[in-house]
Design an enzyme around this catalytic site. Structure first.
Site, PDB file in Angstrom:
ATOM      1  N   GLU A  34      76.771  33.924  72.713  1.00  0.00           N
ATOM      2  CA  GLU A  34      77.314  33.705  71.077  1.00  0.00           C
ATOM      3  C   GLU A  34      76.459  34.305  70.129  1.00  0.00           C
ATOM      4  O   GLU A  34      75.410  33.458  69.913  1.00  0.00           O
ATOM      5  CB  GLU A  34      78.409  32.811  71.218  1.00  0.00           C
ATOM      6  CG  GLU A  34      79.671  32.406  70.586  1.00  0.00           C
ATOM      7  CD  GLU A  34      80.525  33.252  71.765  1.00  0.00           C
ATOM      8  OE1 GLU A  34      80.803  34.381  71.422  1.00  0.00           O
ATOM      9  OE2 GLU A  34      80.851  32.916  72.524  1.00  0.00           O
ATOM     10  N   GLY A 125      95.023  32.512  64.974  1.00  0.00           N
ATOM     11  CA  GLY A 125      93.220  32.259  64.416  1.00  0.00           C
ATOM     12  C   GLY A 125      92.906  31.234  65.455  1.00  0.00           C
ATOM     13  O   GLY A 125      92.599  30.177  65.012  1.00  0.00           O
ATOM     14  N   GLY A 127      90.819  32.041  67.697  1.00  0.00           N
ATOM     15  CA  GLY A 127      89.574  32.831  67.882  1.00  0.00           C
ATOM     16  C   GLY A 127      89.763  33.457  69.225  1.00  0.00           C
ATOM     17  O   GLY A 127      88.327  33.385  69.857  1.00  0.00           O
ATOM     18  N   LEU A 128      90.913  34.181  69.626  1.00  0.00           N
ATOM     19  CA  LEU A 128      90.974  35.065  71.094  1.00  0.00           C
ATOM     20  C   LEU A 128      90.708  36.743  69.954  1.00  0.00           C
ATOM     21  O   LEU A 128      90.935  37.551  71.082  1.00  0.00           O
ATOM     22  CB  LEU A 128      91.516  34.118  71.545  1.00  0.00           C
ATOM     23  CG  LEU A 128      91.572  33.122  72.317  1.00  0.00           C
ATOM     24  CD1 LEU A 128      92.898  33.062  72.976  1.00  0.00           C
ATOM     25  CD2 LEU A 128      90.682  33.187  73.379  1.00  0.00           C
ATOM     26  N   ASP A 176      83.115  41.749  70.193  1.00  0.00           N
ATOM     27  CA  ASP A 176      85.110  42.087  69.995  1.00  0.00           C
ATOM     28  C   ASP A 176      86.105  43.048  70.035  1.00  0.00           C
ATOM     29  O   ASP A 176      86.586  43.291  71.430  1.00  0.00           O
ATOM     30  CB  ASP A 176      86.298  40.989  69.202  1.00  0.00           C
ATOM     31  CG  ASP A 176      85.207  39.721  68.610  1.00  0.00           C
ATOM     32  OD1 ASP A 176      84.183  39.376  69.659  1.00  0.00           O
ATOM     33  OD2 ASP A 176      85.411  39.154  67.755  1.00  0.00           O
ATOM     34  N   TYR A 226      80.182  32.811  59.004  1.00  0.00           N
ATOM     35  CA  TYR A 226      79.630  33.759  59.728  1.00  0.00           C
ATOM     36  C   TYR A 226      78.755  34.537  58.585  1.00  0.00           C
ATOM     37  O   TYR A 226      77.827  34.693  59.459  1.00  0.00           O
ATOM     38  CB  TYR A 226      80.555  34.254  60.379  1.00  0.00           C
ATOM     39  CG  TYR A 226      80.593  35.527  61.263  1.00  0.00           C
ATOM     40  CD1 TYR A 226      80.785  35.529  62.717  1.00  0.00           C
ATOM     41  CD2 TYR A 226      79.843  36.703  60.646  1.00  0.00           C
ATOM     42  CE1 TYR A 226      80.506  36.260  63.043  1.00  0.00           C
ATOM     43  CE2 TYR A 226      79.824  37.625  61.645  1.00  0.00           C
ATOM     44  CZ  TYR A 226      80.288  37.345  63.615  1.00  0.00           C
ATOM     45  OH  TYR A 226      79.677  38.175  64.290  1.00  0.00           O
TER      46      TYR A 226
HETATM   47  C1  GLA Z   1      82.964  37.087  65.888  1.00  0.00           C
HETATM   48  C2  GLA Z   1      82.714  38.399  65.789  1.00  0.00           C
HETATM   49  C3  GLA Z   1      81.934  38.742  67.724  1.00  0.00           C
HETATM   50  C4  GLA Z   1      80.259  37.696  67.401  1.00  0.00           C
HETATM   51  C5  GLA Z   1      80.828  36.192  67.413  1.00  0.00           C
HETATM   52  C6  GLA Z   1      80.567  35.161  68.007  1.00  0.00           C
HETATM   53  O1  GLA Z   1      84.031  37.381  66.985  1.00  0.00           O
HETATM   54  O2  GLA Z   1      83.336  39.353  65.604  1.00  0.00           O
HETATM   55  O3  GLA Z   1      81.388  39.694  66.402  1.00  0.00           O
HETATM   56  O4  GLA Z   1      79.543  38.048  66.307  1.00  0.00           O
HETATM   57  O5  GLA Z   1      81.774  36.146  66.231  1.00  0.00           O
HETATM   58  O6  GLA Z   1      79.191  35.262  69.470  1.00  0.00           O
END
Ligand code: GLA
Length: 391
Positions: A34, A125, A127-128, A176, A226
């Site tokens: 991550e 929302g 996180g998937l 992702d 982020y």
């Molecule tokens: C988000 C971003 C990815 C990655 C993750 C953390 O999902 O889109 O590119 O950086 O966070 O691992």
């Protein structure tokens, strides 16, 4: 939701007839690795069997009409090929719009408009990666409708990332979009983000399954935090590069980092870089464990990943910590950690099948008691990547 139902809704909104086609892109979950993808490290995600469906038809003019069955109250949103402008608005249509805009930027011009209906069964929302899923489903649609057959799913993943970076203003890495574009049923993808070399690793959990716990926390300032983490890592890298020739934090082993870390002047940047280096090495090791069927060690590495994201990278928060800690104390849990960007979103756990019911009850109860609202749980399967939806 069946394809016929989606098509029926499309025809009700936009009229019947013509060349109506259907596409699909999954969501993703990252098993480990991550905040390594923009640091030249490794990631280990897989595509899910939940995702986004798109029904589309070309138009004769340059109008774009979008409808989402997930936001029915918003009705049909209209825009046009002549109005595409980065970060003009914060509506959901910025994701498909961004990909259409990116195709143009990359030399694949889109000259005709579209009517588009979307339906997704990825919790919003969570996180998937519902947004990357929308990007990839748009990419496969444009490739197919406009005959850009030379574009590979890796190209489309890069277009999705470009769109997110330049149209939507989130400086995300490639994980992702790559996981969603390149996913393979029952496999995780071991991806080196510095070269885009990858290999598929079978996920055989022998009597256990992947369980997602969604915190339901509103993600609020997640995008700006982020981007802040990303620039902290860049600052750390710039200082390290003064003492060693490296291209990214992913180039360093733990030992090298310990030796060189004094070159990083700011203690916060040092912690961020430490996470990036150690997490990358953990991911390499975790992949080997899965290949050797050593699920126990894999689980221990997942737990260590969470601790590092909590203490050094500081992206977990009370909600994800509560979910992970409750999971660690639960019977039958092999490993548990936050997954995705953090700041809300969800955890991923590997749980023995016979203990899943108890896990959901226990973790759910502890979470609600401490946080004051419920978490949602999903037992998920690993599916294929984005493409044309089979008849
Ligand atoms: C988000 C971003 C990815 C990655 C993750 C953390 O999902 O889109 O590119 O950086 O966070 O691992």
């Amino acid at each position: 939701m069946k394809r016929e139902e989606l098509t029926a809704k499309f025809e009700e909104l936009f009229g019947a007839g013509g060349d109506i086609r259907a596409y699909y892109a999954p969501g993703r979950v990252n098993l480990i690795g991550e905040h390594t993808d923009y640091n030249g490290g490794h990631v280990f995600p897989c595509a899910l069997t939940i995702g986004t469906y798109m029904i589309a038809r070309k138009r004769e003019d340059r109008k774009l009409r979008f409808y989402s069955m997930n936001f029915e109250k918003l009705g049909v949103a209209e825009s046009s090929l002549d109005e595409l402008e980065p970060q003009k608005h914060k509506l959901w249509i910025q994701y498909p719009e961004g990909v259409i805009w990116t195709f143009g930027k990359k030399g694949y011009p889109v000259e005709q408009g579209f009517d588009i209906l979307l339906y997704g069964n990825i919790p919003n929302g969570s996180g998937l990666s519902s947004s990357a899923s929308v990007e990839l489903v748009t990419g496969v649609m444009l490739r197919d409708m406009l005959g850009f057959d030379t574009l590979t799913n890796i190209d489309l993943s890069l277009f999705g990332q470009y769109s997110e970076n330049h149209y939507n203003g989130v400086n995300c890495g490639i994980m992702d979009q790559f996981a969603i574009g390149m996913g393979k049923k029952d496999h995780a993808i071991f991806l080196d983000t510095s070269s885009l070399d990858y290999r598929y690793v079978p996920v055989k959990l022998e009597g256990a399954r992947i369980v997602i716990a969604c915190s339901n926390k509103k993600r609020g300032l997640a995008d700006s935090k982020y981007n802040e983490r990303r620039s902290e890592c860049e600052s750390a890298l710039a200082e390290l590069q003064k003492v060693k020739k490296i291209a990214s934090l992913g180039d360093l082993t733990e030992e090298e980092f310990e030796e060189l870390q004094g070159a990083i002047s700011n203690p916060i940047w040092r912690k961020r870089a430490k996470h990036a280096v150690y997490e990358n090495q953990r991911t390499i090791q975790a992949c080997r464990c899965l290949e050797k069927n050593d699920i126990e060690t894999f689980g221990t590495l997942m737990n260590a990943s969470h601790v590092s994201l909590r203490d050094d990278y500081e992206v977990t928060g009370i909600e994800l910590d509560t979910l992970a800690e409750a999971a660690w104390n639960c019977r039958g849990v092999i490993g548990s950690r936050m997954t995705g960007a953090g700041f809300g979103g969800c955890t991923v756990s590997i749980v023995k099948t016979e203990e899943i019911e108890n896990f959901i009850e226990e973790v759910g109860r502890i979470y609600e008691e401490k946080i004051g609202y419920k978490a949602d749980f999903y037992v998920v399967d690993i599916g294929d990547g984005a493409g044309v939806l089979a008849e």
